[in-house]
Design a protein around this motif. Structure first.
Motif, short mmCIF file in Angstrom:
data_model
loop_
_atom_site.label_atom_id
_atom_site.label_comp_id
_atom_site.label_asym_id
_atom_site.label_seq_id
_atom_site.Cartn_x
_atom_site.Cartn_y
_atom_site.Cartn_z
N SER A 105 0.35 9.06 1.07
CA SER A 105 0.34 10.85 1.31
C SER A 105 0.55 10.95 3.08
CB SER A 105 -0.41 11.45 0.48
OG SER A 105 -2.18 11.45 0.85
N ASN A 142 0.77 -1.11 0.22
CA ASN A 142 -0.12 0.77 0.05
C ASN A 142 0.69 1.24 -0.39
OD1 ASN A 142 -2.31 -1.53 0.14
ND2 ASN A 142 -2.05 -1.81 2.12
N HIS A 172 -3.82 6.64 2.82
CA HIS A 172 -4.06 5.83 2.29
C HIS A 172 -4.98 6.32 0.80
CE1 HIS A 172 -4.92 1.76 0.56
NE2 HIS A 172 -4.06 2.28 0.45
N ASN A 173 -4.96 6.59 -0.25
CA ASN A 173 -5.68 6.83 -1.58
C ASN A 173 -6.47 6.91 -1.24
OD1 ASN A 173 -4.39 4.73 -3.40
ND2 ASN A 173 -5.20 3.03 -2.33
N SER A 225 2.86 2.98 -2.88
CA SER A 225 2.49 3.73 -2.74
C SER A 225 1.15 4.45 -3.68
CB SER A 225 2.78 3.19 -4.39
OG SER A 225 1.01 2.31 -5.18
N GLY A 226 0.15 4.11 -1.86
CA GLY A 226 -1.02 5.07 -2.24
C GLY A 226 -0.90 5.70 -1.03
#
Length: 174
Positions: A63, A58, A164-165, A60-61
């Motif tokens: 921020s 996870n 997360h996303n 890469s998702g």
């Protein structure tokens, strides 16, 4: 044999096993002024209740954002229907949400093993609410008025969040 002692020993062993299974939390370092710092993988795992494999898939998702709120007391003055002055103090909040630039940090010996996230700077900021100004318009008891004084009464309440996303927020700092 004392059954209570055996139960206590078993409970202690079980608690020790759980402690070893949980990801270790690293210290989060963060400077809100520059948007720079570091978040260890354990802090992110704890925020989302993820194991190591879930974090790896996870990452890469993810921020990071910094959210803060400043509060102002603004005195609104108006002329009443009887020609007298009325005053009312309004508490006015202004919220800011700032995105943070980040990079994934990998274990030097194993390139694919994530160890944390370096926060490299401030991105864009979204502001909700307007800071009242002396002379600015206001409403006092249904009548149009003017702010005659504005005092900042609360600043600095905020926190660092991992996202997360775009699904939910989990606080990393209080």
């Amino acid at each position: 044999m004392n059954k209570g002692i055996l139960t206590g020993v078993a409970a202690t062993a079980f608690a020790a096993t759980l402690a070893l299974a949980a990801p270790a939390a690293a210290a989060v370092t963060f400077d809100p002024g520059t948007g720079q710092g570091f978040v260890g993988k354990g802090d992110v795992q704890l925020a989302f209740s993820w194991n190591n494999s879930q974090l790896q898939s996870n990452a890469s998702g993810l921020s990071f954002t910094y959210e803060s709120e400043t509060t102002y007391d603004a005195v609104c003055e108006w002329v009443t229907g009887e020609g007298k002055k009325g005053q009312k103090t309004h508490t006015v909040p202004q919220k800011k949400k700032t995105s943070l630039e980040s990079t994934v940090v990998y274990e030097a010996r194993t390139k694919n093993q994530i160890t944390g996230f370096t926060l490299t700077g401030i991105g864009s900021t979204t502001t909700t609410g307007t800071v009242p100004t002396v002379g600015g318009g206001c409403i006092g008891d249904g009548a149009n008025g003017t702010y005659i004084s504005v005092t900042e009464v609360g600043n600095g309440s905020g926190g660092l969040y991992v996202n997360h996303n775009g699904l939910g927020l989990s606080s990393l700092l209080q």
